[in-house]
Scaffold this active site. Structure first.
Site, PDB file in Angstrom:
ATOM      1  N   LYS A 288      -7.912  -5.521 -23.079  1.00  0.00           N
ATOM      2  CA  LYS A 288      -6.624  -6.018 -22.624  1.00  0.00           C
ATOM      3  C   LYS A 288      -6.197  -7.192 -23.499  1.00  0.00           C
ATOM      4  CE  LYS A 288      -4.245  -7.004 -18.280  1.00  0.00           C
ATOM      5  NZ  LYS A 288      -4.393  -7.181 -16.824  1.00  0.00           N
ATOM      6  N   GLU A 375      -4.981  -2.563  -0.602  1.00  0.00           N
ATOM      7  CA  GLU A 375      -4.320  -3.315   0.458  1.00  0.00           C
ATOM      8  C   GLU A 375      -4.734  -2.851   1.852  1.00  0.00           C
ATOM      9  OE1 GLU A 375      -1.749  -3.428  -3.210  1.00  0.00           O
ATOM     10  OE2 GLU A 375      -2.729  -1.836  -2.048  1.00  0.00           O
ATOM     11  N   ARG A 403       2.106  -1.267   1.971  1.00  0.00           N
ATOM     12  CA  ARG A 403       1.124  -0.198   1.783  1.00  0.00           C
ATOM     13  C   ARG A 403       0.063  -0.198   2.885  1.00  0.00           C
ATOM     14  NH1 ARG A 403      -0.602   0.516  -4.393  1.00  0.00           N
ATOM     15  NH2 ARG A 403       0.110   2.639  -4.063  1.00  0.00           N
TER      16      ARG A 403
END
Length: 626
Positions: A288, A375, A403
């Site tokens: 990344k 979540e 969610r």
């Protein structure tokens, strides 16, 4: 490696010749590394001008080039997960010259949008949707008798969500010819790419091996014991050098590990597995922030950035707004409360940095739980803690709490469990657009029994409400916006508010303005100019019913103001209460409209909705004239 942020457009002769993937596919393979360098430099330049998510994009430059080089996009579908990693994809799919409009009103979206390009096959913003969507597309193409390919690209962080595993399980059951590319950029699954594992990955993907495998299956299937031994031997070999077992057990053929920055290797393996049958997973390891050292060294902090200042701008400096962010106010309160409350536990679904929890994580590591992008699990995990007498605080963005709505209702509120929800990014979030806007939380929270719902008007109110919610013996929610607070001094200590008690800030005549949340700042000048009674309502549930009855009996206009959709919001709660009480004063509900709002600067978006001072004044004047 590009150490400086280009402040002017870099010279990219090869990239300038690539407007669409069809142009990319005319290049020789030996030219692709040069294209990757130019693409990475242009990405760094463009995001430096506009801000946005760029760490993940820098890491998938080679992968993006290889996918568009090997697959016939847009006929072959690429389905990106989240969209953080798709900026290079945007540049290569006809949007290079518009990248400087990214996240601006009327410009490119921060994520993928089917309305923006035919190459954006699925709209994204929340994570872990790519495999499900791609599998649905693949099944539809198969039903139509088409042989177009479908590729889902999912990051290792998104793979932690239950939805991704549900899709993997279904993919193995259906047996559709779906290719899943797992972009592993955080070492959460695999810690290195060794020579042995890379060798085996290339071997498993080679055409001779797969032809031999298919032929052996036909021959040995007539001798079940022999086939079982051969199949198990292959599984054991893979398990020695790769994390293949979990995918293979689901019926998905695994290929990996592959260096995601080796363009020649990526092109080679993608060509080899492109036409293979059945569900396949290619495990690619990337870095990344590749190509920009600050992002490589701090992938979390540089996940997303605002507009990056040039070296000269950094040297010039500038006066910074001294007001803290609401996230920082929450983070400070969390640490302060944890010092005196040993039962406090902090939980977040992969939002530690954004929610202001890094200091808590450092100071109370044994009481900090980042459950990854999960979540639903975060909420029920907190519920389990509360069942055993702990005091969980769940820090979560408004849009992501959607969610976990079922868990909020059934696992928390139905059992009346003692959990505090610190809901960040409530209301409009500006440049990130509708997928990240917290436009609905007051509506979906206030209809749940047992919930205490609060909306602070400034940072001191936010701190007191967090204390109030923590001490409340049941589920409580404090919702606050993104960005800087009002600049109000914080009171020390932990003084809670009286439950359901509003505060009258100004007495006026002719109309009453009832404000829920931080739009109070815009309401103040309107109240003074029109001589209105101004009330900071504080509580959405329960309402200050005694005050509302008193105000309604005046017969004056009651105007409600909130940064939430009008439908079912705080204003609707006021309407319902007054109707039930048999009172019908003139009413005006001001809030977000019944539509998804495109991205732009948050202040401009509020003005466009009539929720700045000028818009509020105009609406009240118009209503009074009627």
């Amino acid at each position: 490696m590009f150490q400086e942020i280009p402040t002017s457009r870099p010279s990219t002769p090869l990239l300038d010749s690539v407007d669409l993937p069809a142009d990319l596919r005319t290049l020789a393979e030996r030219q692709l590394p040069q294209l990757a360098d130019e693409l990475r430099e242009y990405l760094l330049y463009s995001v430096g001008q506009t801000g946005g998510h760029f760490g993940a994009g820098l890491g998938v430059v080679e992968l993006t080039i290889a996918l568009h080089y090997v697959f016939n996009t847009p006929d072959d579908r690429l389905v990106w997960d989240v969209g953080h990693q798709s900026y290079p994809h945007k540049i290569l799919t006809g949007r290079r010259e518009r990248m400087l409009t990214m996240r601006q009103a009327g410009g490119l979206t921060a994520f993928n949008s089917r309305h923006e390009s035919e190459y954006d096959t699925f709209g994204v913003g929340h994570s872990s949707t790519s495999i499900s969507a791609a599998l649905g597309m693949m099944r539809a193409l198969e039903a139509e008798g088409r042989d177009d390919k479908v590729v889902a690209v999912i990051g290792d962080g998104a793979m932690s969500a239950g939805m991704a595993f549900e899709a993997l399980n279904h993919a193995g059951e259906l047996g559709s010819d779906l290719l899943i590319v797992l972009n592993d950029n955080n070492m959460s699954i695999s810690k290195n790419v060794g020579g042995l594992s890379s060798y085996f990955a290339r071997m498993w993907a080679s055409k001779p091996y797969n032809a031999l495998r298919a032929g052996s299956k036909k021959v040995l299937s007539a001798l079940p014991p022999a086939w079982k031994v051969a199949h198990r031997t292959e599984e054991y070999m893979k398990a020695l050098v790769s994390p293949a077992t979990i995918f293979e057990e689901l019926g998905i053929t695994y290929y990996g590990l592959i260096d995601g920055h080796d363009l020649a290797g990526l092109v080679d393996i993608l060509r080899n597995i492109k036409d293979l049958k059945g569900p396949r997973l290619l495990h690619v390891v990337t870095r990344k922030g590749k190509g920009y050292e600050p992002a490589e060294q701090d992938p979390y902090g540089m996940h997303a950035v605002g507009k990056l200042a040039s070296k000269s701008e950094q040297e010039q400096g500038g006066a910074a707004d001294s007001a803290p962010t609401y996230s920082a106010v929450f983070g400070r309160w969390l640490c302060d409360m944890a010092e005196r409350e040993p039962l406090l536990m902090g939980i977040t679904p992969a939002m530690s940095e954004g929610s202001g929890m890094r200091e808590f994580e450092a100071n109370f590591p044994e009481r900090f739980f980042d459950v990854a992008i999960a979540e639903q699990h975060a909420v029920t995990f907190a519920a389990g803690m509360a069942c055993e007498g702990l005091k969980p605080v769940v820090a979560i963005y408004s849009t992501f709490l959607q969610r976990a709505y079922d868990q909020l209702v059934h696992d928390v509120a139905l059992q009346n469990l003692d959990i505090l929800f610190a809901i960040d990014r409530a209301g409009l979030v500006g440049e990130d657009g509708p997928t990240h806007a917290g436009s609905f939380d007051l509506s979906y929270l206030r209809c749940i029994p047992n919930m205490l719902v609060m909306a602070p008007s400034d940072e001191n109110e936010a701190r007191r409400m967090l204390t109030t919610g923590y001490l409340y013996p049941g589920p409580a929610a404090v919702r606050y916006p993104r960005g800087k607070a009002a600049g109000i001094a914080l009171e020390p200590g932990f003084e809670p508010l009286e439950i359901g008690k509003a505060r009258v800030l100004r007495e006026g005549r002719g109309a009453v303005l009832l404000v829920f949340g931080t739009l109070l700042k815009a309401a103040w000048p309107v109240a003074e100019k029109l001589d209105l009674t101004l009330v900071d309502m504080r509580f959405v549930k329960p309402l200050d019913e005694a005050l509302l009855l008193q105000l309604a009996q005046r017969g004056e206009l009651l105007a409600t103001l909130e940064e939430n959709v009008v439908a079912g919001g705080a204003g609707s709660a006021v309407n319902e209460f007054l109707l039930e009480a048999g009172l019908q004063p003139p009413l005006l509900n001001l809030g977000l409209p019944d539509r998804f709002l495109d991205h732009g600067k948050a202040s401009d978006m509020l003005a466009g909705c009539g929720l700045d001072s000028a818009g509020i004044e105009a609406r009240i004047r118009q209503r009074l004239q009627r």
